[in-house]
Every structure is written in structure tokens, then in C-alpha cells.
Design an enzyme around this catalytic site. Structure first.
Site, short mmCIF file in Angstrom:
data_model
loop_
_atom_site.label_atom_id
_atom_site.label_comp_id
_atom_site.label_asym_id
_atom_site.label_seq_id
_atom_site.Cartn_x
_atom_site.Cartn_y
_atom_site.Cartn_z
CG HIS A 275 -1.82 1.14 1.39
ND1 HIS A 275 -3.15 1.09 1.04
CD2 HIS A 275 -1.61 2.40 1.83
CE1 HIS A 275 -3.72 2.26 1.26
NE2 HIS A 275 -2.80 3.08 1.74
CD GLU A 276 1.53 3.50 3.73
OE1 GLU A 276 1.70 4.60 3.18
OE2 GLU A 276 0.48 3.23 4.36
CG HIS A 279 0.18 6.27 -0.39
ND1 HIS A 279 -0.80 7.08 -0.91
CD2 HIS A 279 -0.42 5.56 0.60
CE1 HIS A 279 -1.95 6.87 -0.25
NE2 HIS A 279 -1.75 5.94 0.65
CD GLU A 305 -5.90 5.29 0.77
OE1 GLU A 305 -4.93 6.03 1.00
OE2 GLU A 305 -6.12 4.24 1.41
MG MG Z 1 -3.17 5.27 2.35
#
Ligand code: MG
Length: 505
Positions: A275-276, A279, A305
Site C-alpha cells: 500500500h505505502e 503512495h 489513495e
Molecule cells: Mg493510504
């Protein structure tokens, strides 16, 4: 693109030259913030807080100086005459948007808000660890009162909540969020269907993996292996550890991510890392021409996101990914040896409505957001009081997800957002989820099967597609315009179809 080739207007160039000073302060402040969340010795909290506050005061001083405002005004006039290109007019738009906060909120108000926020967050932490809403209640009332005041000061056309949404999703209105959630109404029924279909034997097997304990160093190895597979650039990035994983862009060539190690249920750590990574990739692939300008940022929190969720849900929670990566999982975590790729996939994608938002599966996640949206809108409208909040929370939990919190810590006290006065932030999560499915659909139509790309380790092609379509633009376009250009707007239906295909077929 080179800076000189996109920013030609003399007024804008002067603005950008001046803005570099602000960037230097931002870099220093970001580095301090990262350190506070990772390696800072506990008792340094006040020293660091003091330095961060000072750096922020200087930034504000630069941005609100007469000289800077005059430059911006001049560029604004030229913009209204149609003399600026997309990039130049983006600079004017973004600075005007962000400076509104300084212009409309009096200094004394900002100070009171910041002070209250710090105490309120502390009280929330104590309340949560003691499972006692009463400790937090007076502070939530204070921060809510100040937030309502903030919305009034910032100004709005239809709803005070609009002023707050705009801080995270430029231009977003309450009505648009309501309409998005109306389109997402079939989610509840979809969740029911998925739950009916799920095989009980399969769930039992998955639970074994959820409870299995791992050694931290084994999972660190697995996280590094997944980042290596995605060609994480260690010359511009770092991976560290924190209780709540996050990404922070310190400068264009320094973007840091963290992950968590809880010692069991290894997918949580792996998903956080991926997830990161999503980003961080966004920040790293913003066009070089936009470095050290106000446009060197994602289009919005929702767009950001969408990128993290894309890598987490569309790439990682994919059978093809497990086909490719299972050897690595088996090698590092011996207890997974008897689980084949399909079983690992089932573990990655088990749907189980629970109490905690951050651990929610893809199907039920947005119901957690709908609940928060309804409640915070009611709090801002003052149709719901803080005293009534815990009960309203528990009721909505039962209605939307069929589960009831047995205490406030796993209910109304679970998120930090309200304690920090971040009302209006939650809808960005749902916007991100919807956009991520739209990204998948468009990428697939242009590059072919994503499963094929994964199996052939063509992660560079995926990254390049994301760069060209989304990342490189930074904040040049308003989020609504970018979504319009890419997908003809935000489409809840695409997200619902994605879930149906993945979980019901
Ligand atoms: Mg996030």
C-alpha cells in the site's frame, strides 16, 4: 520536461523562484516529522515540536508576505486574461487554494486550533487505551466546535461540510459525496451475497494463517522481496517501521515508507508495505519539471489513495501475483508450505465484516466510510451531539456491517482523525477505492490482461502507464478535472463491477 520549458510566464517564474525557499523549509519540517514517527527518543517530543512549529511559522510568513501576494495577484490577472498555460495556471490555482486557509483563518484561531488539537489527540490516546469515551468527550466537543467555526471562517456555498471536504479533495461538495454513496448502495447487498457464498471449510483453513505467528526478520525479508519485485528504488527511498504505516515525501528524491510487524496474520504487514509503495511511487513519478513547485504533490488525497489501493488490491490480492510470489512466501514463512496459491489467495481475499476499518476487506471497507461520513456530517450540521455519538456509532455498525462493538476502543474511539480535527477526510478513502477500479479498467483496456503483466513480471510497464496517465501531472489539474480527463468522471459502477467479478464469479 525541463522547468524552463513549461514555466515561461515571467510572474510565475518569479513565484517559483521565491517558492524554493518554502521548499527548503518543507523538506526540513518533513524530515523532523518522519523522525518523530520513527526513531526519535521519546523525550525529544517537545524539542522537535518547537522546531516544526517554527519552520511552519516561517513558511506562513513567506507565503503571506506582501511581496509574494503581489506576485500571485499579478499572475492571477494574467491567468484571467488567458495568458497562462496549464502548468502556470495550476500554480496560481493551487497557491490561491492553499493560501485561503491563512487568509481566512485569523492567527489567534489557528493557534487555538493547533493547541486544542495536540491535547485532544493525547486525550484520545488515553481514552482509547482505557476504553473510556468520557475522557475524550469534552475534547471532542472542543475540537468539533472549533471545526464548525473553521468551516464558517473558510466559507461555503451550500453546506459547512463542503468547506472541510475542500481541504482534502479540492472542490468536492457534500452533495457529490452523497450521490457517490447513493450509487454505492448495492454494496450492502453485495456483501450479503459474498458472505453466503463463502465456503465454511475454506474459512477455517484461512483462520489458521491469520493466527499463525511469524518471526519479524522473516517478514522483513518477505517485504524486501516484494519491493525488489516491484523495483523499489532504494537510492531514492527507504523502508522503516512504525505502529501506523505511512508514506512521507521529504523531497523529490527522498520518499520514505513504513510498515508494521504485529507478529501474526502476515498479510497485514505485506499489504501495508505494498500500500505505502503505491503512495511512494506516485510521489516519485511526478514530472521533474514540477519538482520544488507547489504542483509537486498528488492531485488529491483520493487520487493518492487510488494508487496505494491499486497496488494493494488489484496487484497483490490477485491469483497471478500469488502464482508468482508463492515460492517466496513458502521459503520465508515455513508454516505456509502446505497452502497452495489458491488457498493463499483465499487468505488474502477473505471477506469478513469486522469492527476495525483499517483491517477491513475490500467488499466491506466502504461501509465503514459511509458510517463515518454520515456521523461526521451530522456532527458538523449539529443534528447529532457528541454525547449521542457512541450510541449512533454502534447502531450504524450493526445496521451496515452486522457487528456490534463490545467497547468504545473497537468502536467510536478507533480512528485518530476526529481527535486531530480532520473532519472531511474520510470520503477520500472511498473516492480512492472507486478510482482504483477505474484505473484497473483503463489500464487493462490499454495494456491487456493485468494477470498476464504480473505473471511476466512486467511491473515496469504498469508503473510507466501510471506515470504517464496519472503521476506525472502532479497537482496540475483539479482532481475532478483529472478524473474527467481519464475516466469521464468518478464511476461507482466500475468499482461495483470489479467487486462482483472478483468475489461473485
Ligand atoms: Mg493510504
Amino acid at each position: 520536461m525541463r522547468v524552463s520549458s513549461v514555466f515561461k510566464n515571467e510572474s510565475v517564474r518569479k513565484i517559483l523562484k521565491y517558492y524554493r525557499k518554502i521548499c527548503a523549509l518543507q523538506i526540513s519540517s518533513a524530515l523532523l516529522s518522519w523522525d518523530s514517527e520513527t526513531f526519535m527518543p521519546e523525550r525529544a517530543v517537545n524539542d522537535h515540536g518547537f522546531a516544526i512549529a517554527m519552520l511552519e511559522a516561517w513558511q506562513k510568513k513567506f507565503l503571506t508576505s506582501k511581496r509574494f501576494k503581489a506576485l500571485l495577484k499579478k499572475a492571477e490577472i494574467e491567468n484571467s486574461k488567458g495568458l497562462l498555460n496549464d502548468f502556470e495556471s495550476g500554480v496560481v490555482r493551487v497557491l490561491n487554494h492553499d493560501l485561503k486557509v491563512y487568509d481566512k483563518l485569523p492567527e489567534s484561531f489557528i493557534k487555538t486550533f493547533e493547541k486544542t488539537r495536540i491535547v485532544s489527540r493525547q486525550k484520545w490516546k488515553i481514552a482509547r487505551s482505557n476504553n473510556n469515551f468520557k475522557i475524550f468527550k469534552p475534547w471532542l466537543e472542543k475540537i468539533l466546535g472549533l471545526t464548525i467555526k473553521k468551516a464558517e471562517l473558510l466559507g461555503f456555498e451550500q453546506h459547512p461540510y463542503d468547506a472541510l471536504l475542500d481541504l482534502y479533495e479540492e472542490g468536492l461538495t457534500t452533495r457529490q459525496v452523497e450521490s457517490l454513496f447513493k450509487d454505492l448502495k448495492p454494496l450492502k447487498q453485495l456483501l450479503g451475497k459474498v458472505l453466503q457464498r463463502q465456503d465454511q471449510e475454506l474459512i477455517k483453513k484461512v483462520l489458521v494463517l491469520e493466527n499463525a505467528r511469524y518471526e519479524k526478520r522473516d517478514l522483513q525479508g518477505l517485504n524486501l522481496a516484494v519491493l525488489k519485485l516491484f523495483k523499489f528504488d532504494f537510492s531514492r527511498q527507504r523502508l522503516d517501521e512504525s505502529a501506523h504505516p505511512f508514506t512521507i515525501g521529504i523531497s523529490p528524491s527522498d520518499v520514505r515508507i513504513t510498515t508494521r510487524y504485529e507478529g501474526f496474520d502476515f498479510k497485514r504487514s505485506l499489504f501495508s508495505t505494498v500500500h505505502e509503495f503505491g503512495h511512494a511511487l506516485y510521489d516519485l513519478q511526478i514530472d521533474k519539471a514540477l519538482w520544488f513547485t507547489p504542483l509537486h504533490e498528488g492531485a488529491s488525497y483520493g487520487f493518492h489513495e487510488s494508487q496505494s489501493r491499486f497496488w494493494e488490491n488489484m496487484i497483490c490480492k490477485n491469483v497471478a501475483f500469488l502464482k508468482l510470489f508463492k515460492k517466496e512466501i513458502h521459503k520465508r514463512l515455513r508454516f505456509t508450505k502446505s497452502f497452495d496459491e489458491q488457498e493463499l489467495y483465499n487468505y488474502f481475499t477473505l471477506v469478513k465484516p469486522g469492527l476495525i476499518r483499517v483491517d477491513a476487506d475490500e467488499v466491506s471497507y466502504n461501509l465503514h466510510i459511509l458510517l463515518r461520513f454520515n456521523l461526521e456530517k451530522a456532527l458538523i450540521e449539529q443534528s447529532l451531539s457528541v454525547s449521542e455519538l457512541p450510541q449512533a456509532w454502534d447502531q450504524a455498525m450493526e445496521e451496515f456491517l452486522g457487528v456490534k462493538p463490545s467497547n468504545h476502543s473497537e468502536g467510536v474511539l478507533q480512528d485518530t482523525h476526529w481527535s486531530m480535527g480532520a473532519f472531511g477526510y474520510f470520503p477520500s478513502y472511498t473516492i480512492g477505492n472507486v478510482l482504483s477500479a477505474q484505473v484497473l479498467k483503463k489500464l487493462r483496456s490499454e495494456l491487456g490482461s493485468v494477470e498476464g503483466l504480473i505473471l511476466n513480471k512486467k511491473f515496469s510497464s504498469i508503473k510507466e502507464w501510471l506515470r504517464l496517465n496519472i503521476h506525472k501531472h502532479g497537482r496540475v489539474y483539479e482532481p475532478r478535472i483529472l478524473a474527467e480527463k481519464l475516466f469521464n468522471g468518478l464511476k461507482a459502477e466500475t468499482f461495483l463491477n470489479y467487486l462482483k467479478n472478483k468475489y461473485l464469479s
